[in-house]
Every structure is written in structure tokens, then in C-alpha cells.
Design a protein around this motif. Sequence first.
Motif, PDB file in Angstrom:
ATOM      1  N   ILE A  92     -11.231   6.237 -22.207  1.00  0.00           N
ATOM      2  CA  ILE A  92     -11.451   5.543 -23.477  1.00  0.00           C
ATOM      3  C   ILE A  92     -12.840   4.921 -23.508  1.00  0.00           C
ATOM      4  N   ILE A  93     -13.576   5.292 -24.539  1.00  0.00           N
ATOM      5  CA  ILE A  93     -14.905   4.726 -24.772  1.00  0.00           C
ATOM      6  C   ILE A  93     -14.801   3.801 -25.980  1.00  0.00           C
ATOM      7  N   ARG A  94     -15.425   2.655 -25.873  1.00  0.00           N
ATOM      8  CA  ARG A  94     -15.418   1.701 -26.995  1.00  0.00           C
ATOM      9  C   ARG A  94     -16.833   1.256 -27.337  1.00  0.00           C
ATOM     10  N   ASN A  95     -17.118   1.233 -28.634  1.00  0.00           N
ATOM     11  CA  ASN A  95     -18.383   0.699 -29.137  1.00  0.00           C
ATOM     12  C   ASN A  95     -18.201  -0.657 -29.802  1.00  0.00           C
ATOM     13  N   SER A  97     -15.051  -3.863 -30.487  1.00  0.00           N
ATOM     14  CA  SER A  97     -13.737  -4.340 -30.024  1.00  0.00           C
ATOM     15  C   SER A  97     -12.654  -4.013 -31.049  1.00  0.00           C
ATOM     16  N   PRO A 116     -21.828   0.635 -24.796  1.00  0.00           N
ATOM     17  CA  PRO A 116     -20.438   1.113 -24.862  1.00  0.00           C
ATOM     18  C   PRO A 116     -19.693   0.826 -23.552  1.00  0.00           C
ATOM     19  N   ASN A 159     -19.946  10.260 -26.650  1.00  0.00           N
ATOM     20  CA  ASN A 159     -20.120   9.085 -27.504  1.00  0.00           C
ATOM     21  C   ASN A 159     -21.472   9.118 -28.214  1.00  0.00           C
ATOM     22  N   ASP A 175     -13.892   3.389 -31.374  1.00  0.00           N
ATOM     23  CA  ASP A 175     -13.491   3.773 -30.011  1.00  0.00           C
ATOM     24  C   ASP A 175     -12.768   5.115 -30.074  1.00  0.00           C
ATOM     25  N   LYS A 177     -10.373   8.211 -27.444  1.00  0.00           N
ATOM     26  CA  LYS A 177      -9.776   8.612 -26.175  1.00  0.00           C
ATOM     27  C   LYS A 177     -10.087  10.076 -25.915  1.00  0.00           C
ATOM     28  N   CYS A 199      -9.197   8.709 -32.332  1.00  0.00           N
ATOM     29  CA  CYS A 199     -10.421   7.918 -32.543  1.00  0.00           C
ATOM     30  C   CYS A 199     -10.098   6.797 -33.526  1.00  0.00           C
TER      31      CYS A 199
END
Length: 236
Positions: A92-95, A97, A116, A159, A175, A177, A199
Amino acid sequence: MSKLQQLYEGKAKRVYATQNADEVIVSYKDDATALDGLKKGTISGKGAINNRMTNFFMQMLEKEGVPTHFVEELNDRETVVKKVSIVPLEVIIRNISAGSFAKRYGVEEGIVFAEPTIEFSYKNDDLHDPLINSYHALALNLATKEEIKRIKELAFKVNDVLKAYFLKLNVKLVDFKLEFGRLSDGTIVLADEISPDTCRFWDADTNEKLDKDRFRRDMGGVEDAYNEMMRRVFGE
Ligand code: TMP
Ligand code: ASP
């Protein structure tokens, strides 16, 4: 290329054998689940949308140097992909919250990160996909050190490519997965799907949710959100 016996049925897709031992056919369903399958429903037209979007992004990423499992789109919900053994990690990448990050760390949704973040969950519904770090993944033999390094590198690359792309559509990529697989020679490739199921997409002006959170959170307008993303990506 045609479907032989069903090899696997997941929550959103079925996988079939083909005449070629190195390739399988993925068939996307309209079924939607949340909370490890506890919440069940249908999102009409979702299978076709996720199939088309995933294939579009896989081909875009291939051109940008990310190896993927994509082979050929067969029809509106079926695609030929390379047979892989899935690395049992949800990457999981998050940009920004949102979701479990906001909940776990007690922060509001919508904080834009300076960099990220990446996190791994152990893909195991019985255990509710527990959050793990890369040492845990090694200890559990889920992947090798080299594979984890490669997966991180590819995930951040995905990303970079997608974030820039979605911004042009006036969509914030909050974000997402990813799942990776191993080909028979051990090569790590991007697998699974990239869609509004996997996403978080927010309209860049209004922060309106254009993804599966509308289903997860009983917000209504689920089909409209998927269709709106389809319209932004394909202009239809
Ligand atoms: P989370 O905030 O619930 O951890 O979700 C992070 C991202 O991962 C979000 O874009 C939705 C996606 N996701 C999946 O694709 N499958 C899942 O089972 C979960 C929990 C999240
Ligand atoms: N795929 C997950 C499940 O069914 C749900 C999610 O996407 O939140 O549990």
C-alpha cells in the motif's frame, strides 16, 4: 485463447486455466466485498470497468518500465495474464492520509504527505491482513530481501506514473494497493488490478470520493463514481 477449468475464485475475480501453461484468464465480477468479505454487495458494471481500467494502466506502466502480468484483453470482462505465484503481500502506497492510516494513527483524512509512504499487509483474510514490516515478511518467508527491495522500487515507480497521470484528470491519487507475482523464472511483475476497488480517488477540486469507499462507507452513488472515473480516463 479460451477458458478451461476454473483455478481459483476470489472476492472480485475468477481465474481460469488456458491451453497455455504459462497464461491464465482473469474474469472480473460485479461482486464487491468489504471488511474481509463480511459486507457483500454488487456494483453493477464494475467488472467491465475494472477490467478495462486495469489493462489500460498495466500497459501504461509497462511502457514506463514496470513489468506486469498483462498479456491481452479478450472482452469486456476477461483478460489473459501471465501465470504468477502471488507474493502474499498487499503493498500500500499513500500520498494523503485516509482510511486505516487515519484511524490507526489518530489523524484526520486529507493530510498531504511530504513523501509517499509504503506499508505491507500479510495477505491473509483469516488474520484480517495484518500490517507487517519487511523484517516480518522475511521472517515469515513471504519474500526474499531482493524481492522486497524490488517490490518497493516498483511500487514507488507506479506511484510516480499514476499520480502524475491522475492529476491531469483532476483526480488526487490518495492511496492504493498493489500485488506482485513471480513468473516461473522468478521475475517479479505487477499483478492483480488497479481500479476504483483498489485505489482512493478524490476529485481534486471538491475532494468528492470517486472509488470503492462509497460502497465501504454506505455513501451511495457507487456506480456513478465508477462511471465518472471511466469517463475521466476514457472520455466516455
Ligand atoms: P486502507 O486505508 O483501508 O488500509 O486502504 C488503503 C488502500 O488499499 C485503499 O486505496 C484501498 C486499498 N485496499 C484494497 O485494495 N484492498 C483491501 O482489502 C483494503 C483493506 C484496502
Ligand atoms: N477486499 C476487501 C475485503 O473484501 C475489502 C476492501 O477493499 O476494503 O475484505
